[in-house]
Write an enzyme that holds these catalytic residues in place. Structure first.
Site, PDB file in Angstrom:
ATOM      1  N   GLU A  37       0.877  -1.166   0.000  1.00  0.00           N
ATOM      2  CA  GLU A  37       0.000   0.000   0.000  1.00  0.00           C
ATOM      3  C   GLU A  37       0.921   1.224   0.000  1.00  0.00           C
ATOM      4  OE1 GLU A  37      -2.636   0.385   3.380  1.00  0.00           O
ATOM      5  OE2 GLU A  37      -3.383   2.293   2.596  1.00  0.00           O
ATOM      6  N   ARG A 265       5.645 -12.617   9.592  1.00  0.00           N
ATOM      7  CA  ARG A 265       6.279 -11.319   9.366  1.00  0.00           C
ATOM      8  C   ARG A 265       7.709 -11.351   9.875  1.00  0.00           C
ATOM      9  NH1 ARG A 265       4.174  -6.046   9.672  1.00  0.00           N
ATOM     10  NH2 ARG A 265       2.373  -6.391   8.477  1.00  0.00           N
ATOM     11  N   LYS A 275       4.674   0.788   9.100  1.00  0.00           N
ATOM     12  CA  LYS A 275       4.767   2.071   8.414  1.00  0.00           C
ATOM     13  C   LYS A 275       4.177   3.194   9.254  1.00  0.00           C
ATOM     14  CE  LYS A 275       3.187   0.142   4.668  1.00  0.00           C
ATOM     15  NZ  LYS A 275       2.568  -0.094   3.372  1.00  0.00           N
TER      16      LYS A 275
END
Ligand code: ATP
Ligand code: MG
Length: 562
Positions: A37, A265, A275
């Site tokens: 994104e 992750r 982020k």
């Protein structure tokens, strides 16, 4: 046969699935994608996903898309799109065709939403966001049906068209899937499919004022692109039933249905990896920007001196797991050391200078001594380093009171100056406050090149620079950005309390050998005994700036003990 068995064992669980799918003929060509994104810069965690997705594309002769999941116009920006493209390229990966965007599919997604309404599987809800959230219930308590849930298909179609036409304000209405309010999986409780946002999108401009939710976009985008294996991180495991539900309703059996596979992750010790949190560090100026060398972003690591291969090797070593864990940042540092040891030229620079006068060296004399550029790589050759009567050594390389184990310079004993001579300290000169200002030493002219003239042994070898020839450079030294090994691991999300106030030390007048005069941005060097350094992007011949990538060995363990 044996070979195949051997090979299978070294596959990670995702590769094993893929090889199976190829063997059984389920797929002829593998298609993967990396779907960021564009709401921030990529970090080392993304690098792991990039290596996985593009790596599989390479290994199996498949295709990998770079797709921007750009469904949220208010958080996204072309600056982020550009940085992501740059970072993936820098890592050395190639995507299929041009980058693609979920926003390219807005029309198709809208049509699908209409299909859901027509099937009686979606409705327009007038409840506020707060009401929707309050009525959702808890995992152990059923939610409450919306009072708008039984609107007719016609009314829903009409309202949805008017939402699209801009008749309503943000938050006034949403489109929700009609699944139920009792699933233990909260994502399955009449999730929102579309929301109203009167915001300009970085690619579609003002064309849309309704935007699909990420969950209504991601799975279908994979389907549109005919991705065979949708690889994502574990937190999306819970979303999978919803993606399946959406696809079940629109899926064409003749086409490929993507299979979602979740993996763990990457988390690194002493850093945060989201982020949103990294953006906070940028916004509140804890760091100088997304590419601050202390950031775990790809651009930060690049500016710090990391190479693409060190990051790819690191991702490889970490591997693909099914359970979340925290990887020691020392592993990443090990990986870059390995690389820089092979490729960097060695130079001498003094971070904390102490002056030495070699009293028996002629005042006007100068020599050029031969130094090896890279002992790991003969082809790098040698260079000449100027030597004269006055030199700098590191202040910490001299001790007035030293025990037998201290092999550097101390009163009355000898050390080797690398590539130069043996010297012996005779006098210590101090100022009024007792601080040592210079040392008076003598050298042995027969020890030229640092070689013993008579077999006598000298244990310590020091780096040095000639004062007359030294150039001034700036060196930025970094400590960890956080003082806590898992700043993300605290209940109230107070990661900012663990910010290390001393994570950056700027040394303004490091004394370096003149060879560094020609150093260009992004070049990498080993400062002998002091670490690997990378020339900063803002460095100029007038003001040379070096960022320390890592020290030569892992010194954290000792520092932690202090
Ligand atoms: P963040 O939580 O940092 O904002 P994200 O998951 O929201 O990350 P996306 O842009 O959605 O970021 O991620 C793009 C891809 O990278 C996704 O497939 C995601 O699963 C993967 N990814 C993100 N963070 C990590 C990580 N720490 N380790 C491995 N893969 C990751
Ligand atoms: Mg995300």
């Amino acid at each position: 046969m044996e070979n195949t068995a051997e090979k299978k064992r070294s596959l990670n669980f995702i590769e094993a699935i893929i090889e199976d799918d190829l063997e059984t003929g389920k797929h002829k060509q593998i298609v993967t994608r990396f779907p960021p994104e564009p709401n921030g810069y990529l970090h080392i965690g993304h690098a792991k996903s990039i290596c996985l997705n593009f790596g599989i594309g390479q290994t199996y002769n498949g295709k990998t898309n770079l797709r921007f999941d750009d469904t949220n116009p208010t958080k996204e920006d072309v600056e982020y799109v550009d940085s992501i493209i740059e970072d993936v390229k820098w890592l050395g990966f190639k995507w299929e065709g041009k980058p693609v965007y979920s926003s390219d599919y807005f029309e198709q997604l809208y049509e699908w939403a209409v299909t859901f309404i027509k099937k009686g599987k979606a409705y327009i809800d007038d409840q506020t966001a707060e009401e929707i959230s309050a009525n959702r219930g808890t995992p152990t308590r059923e939610g409450t049906f919306s009072p708008y849930r039984n609107r007719s298909i016609e009314e829903n179609l009409d309202l949805f068209a008017r939402m699209k036409a801009g008749e309503f304000a943000d938050g006034e209405k949403v489109l929700r899937a009609k699944i139920g309010m009792d699933s233990p999986n909260m994502h399955m409780r009449d999730p929102v499919m579309y929301r109203i946002k009167h915001a300009s999108h970085h690619r579609t401009g003002n064309k849309w004022c309704i935007y699909p939710m990420y969950d209504f976009t991601h799975g279908q985008s994979d389907y549109i692109e005919q991705v065979t294996h949708s690889l994502c991180t574990l937190e999306f495991e819970n979303h999978r039933p919803l993606y399946d539900w959406y696809l079940d309703n629109i899926y064409d059996e003749k086409l490929t249905r993507p299979r979602q596979i979740e993996f763990a992750r990457l988390n690194l010790s002493y850093t945060v990896m989201s982020k949103r949190k990294l953006a906070e560090l940028v916004e509140n100026k804890t760091v100088s920007g997304w590419d601050d060398p202390r950031m775990p972003t790809i651009s930060g690591l690049r500016r710090r001196g990391y190479t693409p291969s060190s990051i790819i090797n690191f991702a490889d070593k970490v591997g693909i797991a099914k359970r979340n864990n925290i990887i020691d940042v020392a592993l990443l540092e090990h990986s870059i050391r390995e690389d820089l040891n092979k490729i960097t030229n060695r130079v001498m620079a003094i971070l904390d200078p102490l002056k030495i006068i070699i009293t028996n060296y002629p005042e006007e004399k100068e020599e050029e001594l031969t130094a090896i550029n890279n002992p790991e790589d003969e082809t790098k050759g040698t260079r000449l380093v100027p030597f004269s009567r006055e030199i700098y050594i590191e202040r910490a390389d001299f001790r007035e009171q030293a025990n037998r184990k201290f092999f550097r310079l101390k009163p009355g004993s000898e050390v080797r100056l690398r590539y130069a001579y043996f010297i012996k300290c005779n006098d210590i000169i101090k100022n009024e406050t007792g601080e040592i200002t210079e040392l008076h030493c003598t050298y042995d002219p027969l020890s030229k090149g640092g070689k013993s003239p008579d077999g006598r042994k000298v244990k310590g070898t020091l780096h040095w620079v000639s004062i007359k020839h030294a150039i001034d450079i700036q060196a930025n030294l970094y400590d960890r950005l956080f003082t806590d090994a898992s700043p993300d691991g605290h209940k109230d999300n107070n990661f900012k309390e663990f910010i290390n106030p001393d994570s950056l030390t700027i040394l303004n007048s490091v004394k370096a050998e003149p060879y560094l005069k020609q150093a260009k941005p992004n070049e990498k060097y080993q400062f002998e005994r002091k670490g690997y350094f990378c020339v900063d992007k803002k460095s100029t011949p007038e003001k040379l700036i070096f960022n320390r990538t890592v020290e030569l060995r892992n010194n954290w363990a000792q520092k932690d003990k202090k």
